[in-house]
Write a protein that holds these residues in place. Structure first.
Motif, PDB file in Angstrom:
ATOM      1  N   ALA A 273      -0.711   0.477  -5.653  1.00  0.00           N
ATOM      2  CA  ALA A 273      -0.850   1.885  -5.234  1.00  0.00           C
ATOM      3  C   ALA A 273      -1.329   2.792  -6.362  1.00  0.00           C
ATOM      4  O   ALA A 273      -0.781   2.764  -7.464  1.00  0.00           O
ATOM      5  CB  ALA A 273       0.477   2.400  -4.683  1.00  0.00           C
ATOM      6  N   ASP A 274      -2.334   3.592  -6.068  1.00  0.00           N
ATOM      7  CA  ASP A 274      -2.768   4.646  -6.983  1.00  0.00           C
ATOM      8  C   ASP A 274      -1.726   5.761  -6.977  1.00  0.00           C
ATOM      9  O   ASP A 274      -1.165   6.082  -5.932  1.00  0.00           O
ATOM     10  CB  ASP A 274      -4.112   5.234  -6.542  1.00  0.00           C
TER      11      ASP A 274
ATOM     12  N   HIS B  73       5.329  -4.415  -4.911  1.00  0.00           N
ATOM     13  CA  HIS B  73       4.013  -4.404  -4.254  1.00  0.00           C
ATOM     14  C   HIS B  73       3.306  -3.073  -4.532  1.00  0.00           C
ATOM     15  O   HIS B  73       2.126  -3.055  -4.879  1.00  0.00           O
ATOM     16  CB  HIS B  73       4.158  -4.634  -2.745  1.00  0.00           C
ATOM     17  N   VAL B  74       4.038  -1.979  -4.390  1.00  0.00           N
ATOM     18  CA  VAL B  74       3.470  -0.656  -4.665  1.00  0.00           C
ATOM     19  C   VAL B  74       3.018  -0.570  -6.123  1.00  0.00           C
ATOM     20  O   VAL B  74       1.931  -0.077  -6.426  1.00  0.00           O
ATOM     21  CB  VAL B  74       4.508   0.448  -4.339  1.00  0.00           C
ATOM     22  N   ALA B  75       3.848  -1.072  -7.040  1.00  0.00           N
ATOM     23  CA  ALA B  75       3.519  -1.014  -8.468  1.00  0.00           C
ATOM     24  C   ALA B  75       2.208  -1.746  -8.765  1.00  0.00           C
ATOM     25  O   ALA B  75       1.460  -1.343  -9.661  1.00  0.00           O
ATOM     26  CB  ALA B  75       4.661  -1.604  -9.294  1.00  0.00           C
TER      27      ALA B  75
ATOM     28  N   ALA C 175      11.602   7.199  -7.461  1.00  0.00           N
ATOM     29  CA  ALA C 175      10.228   6.787  -7.737  1.00  0.00           C
ATOM     30  C   ALA C 175       9.375   8.015  -7.996  1.00  0.00           C
ATOM     31  O   ALA C 175       9.412   8.979  -7.228  1.00  0.00           O
ATOM     32  CB  ALA C 175       9.659   5.988  -6.562  1.00  0.00           C
ATOM     33  N   ALA C 176       8.629   7.976  -9.080  1.00  0.00           N
ATOM     34  CA  ALA C 176       7.770   9.095  -9.454  1.00  0.00           C
ATOM     35  C   ALA C 176       6.348   8.828  -8.978  1.00  0.00           C
ATOM     36  O   ALA C 176       5.834   7.709  -9.099  1.00  0.00           O
ATOM     37  CB  ALA C 176       7.802   9.288 -10.968  1.00  0.00           C
ATOM     38  N   TRP C 177       5.726   9.875  -8.440  1.00  0.00           N
ATOM     39  CA  TRP C 177       4.363   9.801  -7.915  1.00  0.00           C
ATOM     40  C   TRP C 177       3.546  10.957  -8.456  1.00  0.00           C
ATOM     41  O   TRP C 177       4.064  12.061  -8.638  1.00  0.00           O
ATOM     42  CB  TRP C 177       4.375   9.867  -6.386  1.00  0.00           C
TER      43      TRP C 177
ATOM     44  N   GLN D 296       0.137  13.194  -1.579  1.00  0.00           N
ATOM     45  CA  GLN D 296      -0.882  12.500  -0.791  1.00  0.00           C
ATOM     46  C   GLN D 296      -0.928  11.010  -1.149  1.00  0.00           C
ATOM     47  O   GLN D 296      -1.021  10.155  -0.271  1.00  0.00           O
ATOM     48  CB  GLN D 296      -2.243  13.155  -1.021  1.00  0.00           C
ATOM     49  N   ARG D 297      -0.867  10.694  -2.421  1.00  0.00           N
ATOM     50  CA  ARG D 297      -0.900   9.280  -2.829  1.00  0.00           C
ATOM     51  C   ARG D 297       0.372   8.554  -2.399  1.00  0.00           C
ATOM     52  O   ARG D 297       0.338   7.375  -2.070  1.00  0.00           O
ATOM     53  CB  ARG D 297      -1.136   9.166  -4.322  1.00  0.00           C
ATOM     54  N   PHE D 298       1.497   9.259  -2.421  1.00  0.00           N
ATOM     55  CA  PHE D 298       2.728   8.649  -1.904  1.00  0.00           C
ATOM     56  C   PHE D 298       2.557   8.311  -0.421  1.00  0.00           C
ATOM     57  O   PHE D 298       2.846   7.205   0.018  1.00  0.00           O
ATOM     58  CB  PHE D 298       3.931   9.569  -2.104  1.00  0.00           C
ATOM     59  N   ALA D 299       2.061   9.253   0.361  1.00  0.00           N
ATOM     60  CA  ALA D 299       1.924   9.052   1.807  1.00  0.00           C
ATOM     61  C   ALA D 299       0.993   7.885   2.131  1.00  0.00           C
ATOM     62  O   ALA D 299       1.171   7.205   3.150  1.00  0.00           O
ATOM     63  CB  ALA D 299       1.424  10.332   2.469  1.00  0.00           C
ATOM     64  N   ALA D 300       0.016   7.620   1.262  1.00  0.00           N
ATOM     65  CA  ALA D 300      -0.968   6.570   1.525  1.00  0.00           C
ATOM     66  C   ALA D 300      -0.346   5.176   1.554  1.00  0.00           C
ATOM     67  O   ALA D 300      -0.912   4.264   2.166  1.00  0.00           O
ATOM     68  CB  ALA D 300      -2.080   6.619   0.471  1.00  0.00           C
ATOM     69  N   ILE D 301       0.831   4.982   0.937  1.00  0.00           N
ATOM     70  CA  ILE D 301       1.418   3.633   0.932  1.00  0.00           C
ATOM     71  C   ILE D 301       1.792   3.175   2.335  1.00  0.00           C
ATOM     72  O   ILE D 301       1.846   1.983   2.607  1.00  0.00           O
ATOM     73  CB  ILE D 301       2.635   3.514  -0.019  1.00  0.00           C
TER      74      ILE D 301
END
Length: 196
Positions: free
Chosen positions: A129-130, A124-126, A150-152, A156-161
């Motif tokens: 998610a930006d 789902h993230v793939a 998982a690479a981000w 901030q973009r990780f936290a947004a999920i």
């Protein structure tokens, strides 16, 4: 740009081999600095080096500092490309950047079920998610733990999920298959390559 450097031997194999220790020390130094990602001999002779994300000046300086190049033992061919996808855990930037690596460790009594439910959340993230750069799911040899690398692009973009209700639903289903789970975000502090 990532560069693939193709080394062609210009000297007899015994002459090249005589200067292998200096070349290996050079390779290790630049690998430890994050400039060289991969290197090794070609089966048909010569060698290949894959660099980190370097500009043309940095690559030229790298090549010109190789003891084999300085001694005229090799010539270098060059192919450059823009790396748009990397395997999780592969860091292509030689300098620290905003990128983070998630390591999520979950203990479980049913590794197959845990991997399936975690894969659903990650898929789902793939798709949505930006900043998501890729994931690798690992199962312990004993079958009692699952790890997600998982690479981000940034924290901030990780936290947004976690603001995504569908991700939260899938992550909760994953958590219910575990006996415990904990994640942390990491950045590269140091790289140490084999001394051989």
């Amino acid at each position: 740009m990532i560069h693939i450097l193709t080394l062609t031997y210009l000297a007899a194999p015994d002459v090249v081999a005589a200067h292998l220790p200096e070349h290996k020390a050079w390779l290790r130094d630049h690998a430890d600095k994050g400039r060289i990602l991969l290197s090794g001999p070609r089966p048909d002779g010569g060698a290949v080096i894959v660099t980190a994300d370097l500009d043309d000046t940095q690559v030229r300086e790298l090549v010109e500092s190789d003891p084999w190049h300085l001694l005229g033992l090799v010539s270098y061919g060059l192919t450059a490309f823009e790396a748009r996808r990397t395997s999780p855990g592969v860091v292509t930037s030689p300098e620290p950047d905003a990128g983070v690596l998630l390591i999520n460790v979950a203990t479980t009594n049913n590794a197959a079920e845990t991997v399936d439910t975690l894969a659903s959340a990650v898929e789902h993230v793939a798709a949505t998610a930006d900043g998501f750069l890729g994931s690798r799911l690992l199962t312990s040899v004993e079958g009692d733990a699952v790890i997600n690398l998982a690479a981000w692009s940034d924290e901030q973009r990780f936290a947004a999920i976690f603001d995504d209700s569908e991700f939260s639903r899938r992550y909760k289903a994953f958590a219910e298959t575990t006996t415990g789970a904990k994640f942390r975000l990491y950045r590269t502090s140091r790289v140490i390559t084999p001394a051989r």
